[in-house]
Design an enzyme around this catalytic site. Structure first.
Site, PDB file in Angstrom:
ATOM      1  CG  ASP A  98      -0.290  -0.467   2.496  1.00  0.00           C
ATOM      2  OD1 ASP A  98       0.952  -0.491   2.546  1.00  0.00           O
ATOM      3  OD2 ASP A  98      -1.008  -0.788   3.448  1.00  0.00           O
ATOM      4  CG  ASN A 167      -9.048  -1.339  11.711  1.00  0.00           C
ATOM      5  OD1 ASN A 167      -8.114  -2.023  11.288  1.00  0.00           O
ATOM      6  ND2 ASN A 167      -9.496  -0.277  11.062  1.00  0.00           N
ATOM      7  CG  HIS A 169      -6.001  -2.197   8.634  1.00  0.00           C
ATOM      8  ND1 HIS A 169      -6.117  -0.872   8.993  1.00  0.00           N
ATOM      9  CD2 HIS A 169      -4.695  -2.488   8.766  1.00  0.00           C
ATOM     10  CE1 HIS A 169      -4.946  -0.392   9.319  1.00  0.00           C
ATOM     11  NE2 HIS A 169      -4.060  -1.357   9.185  1.00  0.00           N
ATOM     12  CD  GLU A 174      -8.797   1.153   7.434  1.00  0.00           C
ATOM     13  OE1 GLU A 174      -8.791   0.193   8.232  1.00  0.00           O
ATOM     14  OE2 GLU A 174      -8.133   2.189   7.626  1.00  0.00           O
TER      15      GLU A 174
END
Ligand code: GLP
Length: 292
Positions: A98, A167, A169, A174
């Site tokens: 990313d 979270n 990811h 996400e």
């Protein structure tokens, strides 16, 4: 050059087909997510690096999927040490997961900079073989499509290194990212911006958008290798490996992969219900399956 690439892609497709046929009949190659629990974060890095080095030694043209963040840093440091000790990484290539949108590549927190300083330089990789998504392109969609094409052109990713966000990811996929998603632009979750603010002078400086390989892209890597350390990751790890296969926990996509390994320290493993079973399985692993 085109001919050589085509031959490599063809050879990989053939080897995938062979592996899948072998897997169907002998159950080698299709298995549960392997969970390895080790006493310390340092041992997590060493064990993951050993697995990768084992593969590079057998396949010098290994294509690595590269994660950023603090989780894989010990892996990169250990691989650099192994290279010093003689591991040949001259033909290894890499694709980062990313990149932030709008951050100049010269910015120290752009993933182009982070990958250069933590992977390319310490491992002495050929910079021309290390790719990072383009977060500055005028036409982001076209740049994402070109990134997917470059991965395919290299014959696909062999070992995808992954961290995990608090979270759940992976990359910057996400919660509720589609399991079929490809490289694309995403809005960062407020929690992710907050978590990553520690790398910037203030929260305001953290970009709001990113480009990330999709879960569908990650799923196509031949092997997934996720590492996590520390208690802050314990809930996300438990949800990813023992919770439902659900896009609200993007890392649960590992449960769908044919060859995924999760290496954890005790703190990151502290919320796993079946921890004793994973330890038992690892201790009784047949010698031919070992890579450490
Ligand atoms: C970032 C990266 C992820 C990484 C995650 C966890 O959001 N895009 O690839 O896994 O952070 O980071 P850390 O390892 O620093 O906890």
């Amino acid at each position: 050059m085109g001919g050589v690439r085509q031959r490599r892609v063809l050879l990989r497709i053939l080897s995938d087909i062979t592996a899948s046929v072998r897997g169907r009949f002998t159950s080698v190659g299709w298995r549960l997510v392997e969970i390895v629990i080790l006493p310390t974060a340092a041992e997590v890095g060493r064990a993951a690096a050993a697995k990768i080095a084992h593969r590079i030694a057998r396949h010098p043209e290994t294509v690595l999927g590269l994660a950023t963040g603090s989780s894989p840093l010990a892996i990169y440091a250990e691989l650099a040490a192994r290279r010093e000790a003689g591991l040949d990484v001259g033909r290894v290539s890499g694709f980062a997961l990313d990149e932030y949108v709008g951050l100049p590549t010269s910015h120290p927190q752009s993933y182009a900079s982070v990958i250069r300083t933590t992977v390319t330089e310490p491992l002495g990789l050929d910079p021309a073989r290390v790719h990072v998504p383009d977060g500055l392109a005028d036409d982001i969609e076209a740049a994402c499509a070109a990134y997917e094409a470059a991965i395919a052109d290299a014959g696909g990713v062999d070992v995808q290194i992954l961290g995990i966000g608090a979270n759940g990811h992976i990359g910057f996929n996400e919660p509720t990212s589609s399991f079929q998603s490809r490289t694309r632009i995403k809005t960062l979750a407020p929690r992710t911006r907050q978590d990553n603010a520690r790398f910037f002078d203030s929260l305001d400086e953290v970009p709001t958008h990113c480009v990330t390989q999709g879960l569908g892209t990650i799923l196509e890597a031949r092997e997934l290798l996720l590492v996590a350390q520390g208690e802050a990751k314990a809930d996300a790890v438990a949800a990813a490996v023992e919770g439902p296969f659900a896009s609200v926990v993007p890392a649960s996509v590992l449960q769908w992969h044919r060859s995924a390994t999760v290496i954890l320290d005790e703190a990151a493993a502290s919320k796993l219900r079946l921890a004793e079973y994973y330890r038992y399985t690892y201790e009784h692993k047949p010698p031919f399956q070992r890579w450490d």
